[in-house]
Design an enzyme around this catalytic site. Sequence first.
Site, PDB file in Angstrom:
ATOM      1  N   GLU A 253       0.817  -1.217   0.000  1.00  0.00           N
ATOM      2  CA  GLU A 253       0.000   0.000   0.000  1.00  0.00           C
ATOM      3  C   GLU A 253       0.852   1.268   0.000  1.00  0.00           C
ATOM      4  OE1 GLU A 253      -3.610  -1.888   2.733  1.00  0.00           O
ATOM      5  OE2 GLU A 253      -2.119  -0.601   3.675  1.00  0.00           O
TER       6      GLU A 253
ATOM      7  N   GLY B 137       2.004   4.967  -0.603  1.00  0.00           N
ATOM      8  CA  GLY B 137       1.366   6.266  -0.854  1.00  0.00           C
ATOM      9  C   GLY B 137       2.440   7.285  -1.199  1.00  0.00           C
TER      10      GLY B 137
ATOM     11  N   ARG C 159       2.212  20.283   6.138  1.00  0.00           N
ATOM     12  CA  ARG C 159       3.150  19.306   6.697  1.00  0.00           C
ATOM     13  C   ARG C 159       4.277  19.899   7.560  1.00  0.00           C
ATOM     14  NH1 ARG C 159       6.015  16.251   4.086  1.00  0.00           N
ATOM     15  NH2 ARG C 159       5.694  14.284   5.150  1.00  0.00           N
TER      16      ARG C 159
ATOM     17  N   CYS D 129      -3.278  33.838   9.476  1.00  0.00           N
ATOM     18  CA  CYS D 129      -3.160  34.424  10.805  1.00  0.00           C
ATOM     19  C   CYS D 129      -2.866  33.369  11.863  1.00  0.00           C
ATOM     20  CB  CYS D 129      -4.443  35.170  11.149  1.00  0.00           C
ATOM     21  SG  CYS D 129      -4.877  36.335   9.854  1.00  0.00           S
TER      22      CYS D 129
HETATM   23  C1  PLP Z   1      -1.622   6.064   4.951  1.00  0.00           C
HETATM   24  C2  PLP Z   1      -1.592   4.610   4.760  1.00  0.00           C
HETATM   25  C3  PLP Z   1      -0.774   4.025   3.782  1.00  0.00           C
HETATM   26  C4  PLP Z   1       0.209   4.819   2.941  1.00  0.00           C
HETATM   27  O1  PLP Z   1       1.274   5.295   3.686  1.00  0.00           O
HETATM   28  P1  PLP Z   1       2.498   6.029   2.967  1.00  0.00           P
HETATM   29  O2  PLP Z   1       3.368   6.460   4.082  1.00  0.00           O
HETATM   30  O3  PLP Z   1       1.945   7.175   2.215  1.00  0.00           O
HETATM   31  O4  PLP Z   1       3.146   5.030   2.070  1.00  0.00           O
HETATM   32  C5  PLP Z   1      -0.860   2.661   3.595  1.00  0.00           C
HETATM   33  N1  PLP Z   1      -1.701   1.902   4.342  1.00  0.00           N
HETATM   34  C6  PLP Z   1      -2.481   2.429   5.305  1.00  0.00           C
HETATM   35  C7  PLP Z   1      -3.366   1.541   6.083  1.00  0.00           C
HETATM   36  C8  PLP Z   1      -2.453   3.787   5.544  1.00  0.00           C
HETATM   37  O5  PLP Z   1      -3.220   4.310   6.511  1.00  0.00           O
END
Ligand code: PLP
Length: 425
Positions: free
Chosen positions: A273, A275, A312, A355
Amino acid sequence: MDYFNYKNGKLFAEDAAVERIVSQVGTPVYIYSKATFKNHLQKIQQAYNMLEPVICYSVKACGNINILKFMAKAGSGFDIVSGGELYRVLQAGADPSKIAYAGVGKTDAEIIEALKADVGYFNIESEAELENLIRLAKQTGKMTKAALRVNPDVDPKTHTYTTTGKKETKFGVDIERAQKIFSDYGKNEAVKLCAIHIHLGSAGHTVEPYVEAIEKVLALIEQLRSDGFTIEAIDVGGGYGADYTTEASPTAADYAAAIVPLLKNRNLKLILEPGASIAANAGILVTQVLYLKKGGEKKFVIVDAGMNDLIRPPLYGAFHFIWPVKVNEKFVPSRRDKDLQLDGTVVVDVVGPICEAADFFAKDRALPPTKRGRLISIFTAGAYCSTMSSNYNARRRAAEVLVDGDKFSVIRKRETYEDLTALEK
Ligand SMILES: *Cc1c(COP(=O)(O)O)cnc(C)c1O
């Protein structure tokens, strides 16, 4: 690593000059590189190729539907965390069997929507949630599969707010509880509990926590199998390092070199997964300098983007490399780094118009001299930036642009003042 480079002192997104995009779309503007997204996805696909992985790109990193569309076409599945993200990925043409649905607080309505959509796996975060899923699966007559999210209790040594795989988090269940949960629910017909999920949290920059966690989970899987349960998949989550500074993180190939040997010949489907490692350096936020100002010893560069656009730095203490869009040859940055100090730079704070004292992008940063009207790029702004943006201070959310070669298109219009009050009438 990405396709944002200086040519003759001018910043380009792929083959499109950033100045040209801004002259048509204005600032602040997110600019994404399609080739960077696809390249990162492809590198992950290749690195884990021998395990035939299902890559579920994490929508919350950067979820513009136009990005999800080409990711789906390129073979990506999706990691989602809400009914809204489910809606997005279905609109984008996702293959439902390649959707993993995580999150500690799924509502009944969201669960029913996901059951009806036939998502691949529900990633289960607690016993109470699993009981509820079973109830709703029976009620709707929709059988489904589930992965139990376990906390392998390893520390990726990142910011507290992005650490999610330790014992003291709200996510998942302790690994010791997993066996009990399988003995209570592991033979359920409505919800087939047949996978284990982990997610260590974001922005770890070493491979070791994954190795440690996967070894713990494999021991659990062996135990569960010998107790008679079917485990068909392991979902190793996301959190792989992204290059916020040049070459600071292991590559997909580095991670795979450590992970693939652990998982091969185990009759386990692999789900990932990613991101940030796909999206982070696939985007920049371009902003214009409004004013220069002195305050005591400090020099401020006040820009037209704010923490509502990109939060961030104050939220996580995150580093974003920042540099002017147009520079003299001597200021072309050789790498993106906190400590990049070239002769003639000036130490400044880069701040927004909001602000709040927390409205900053960088503190005490050496930048080439700049002035009112100049454009500045905030790099590595593809992940957790536009998706976290808000309308605070009644600011209109920024436009988003997708670059493909020398062409670009607006994939999210800049909000209007009418948009700000539209839902209040
Ligand atoms: C946010 C998240 C990701 C992705 O995380 P990254 O740091 O962006 O790779 C994958 N799995 C779950 C369950 C998440 O909450």
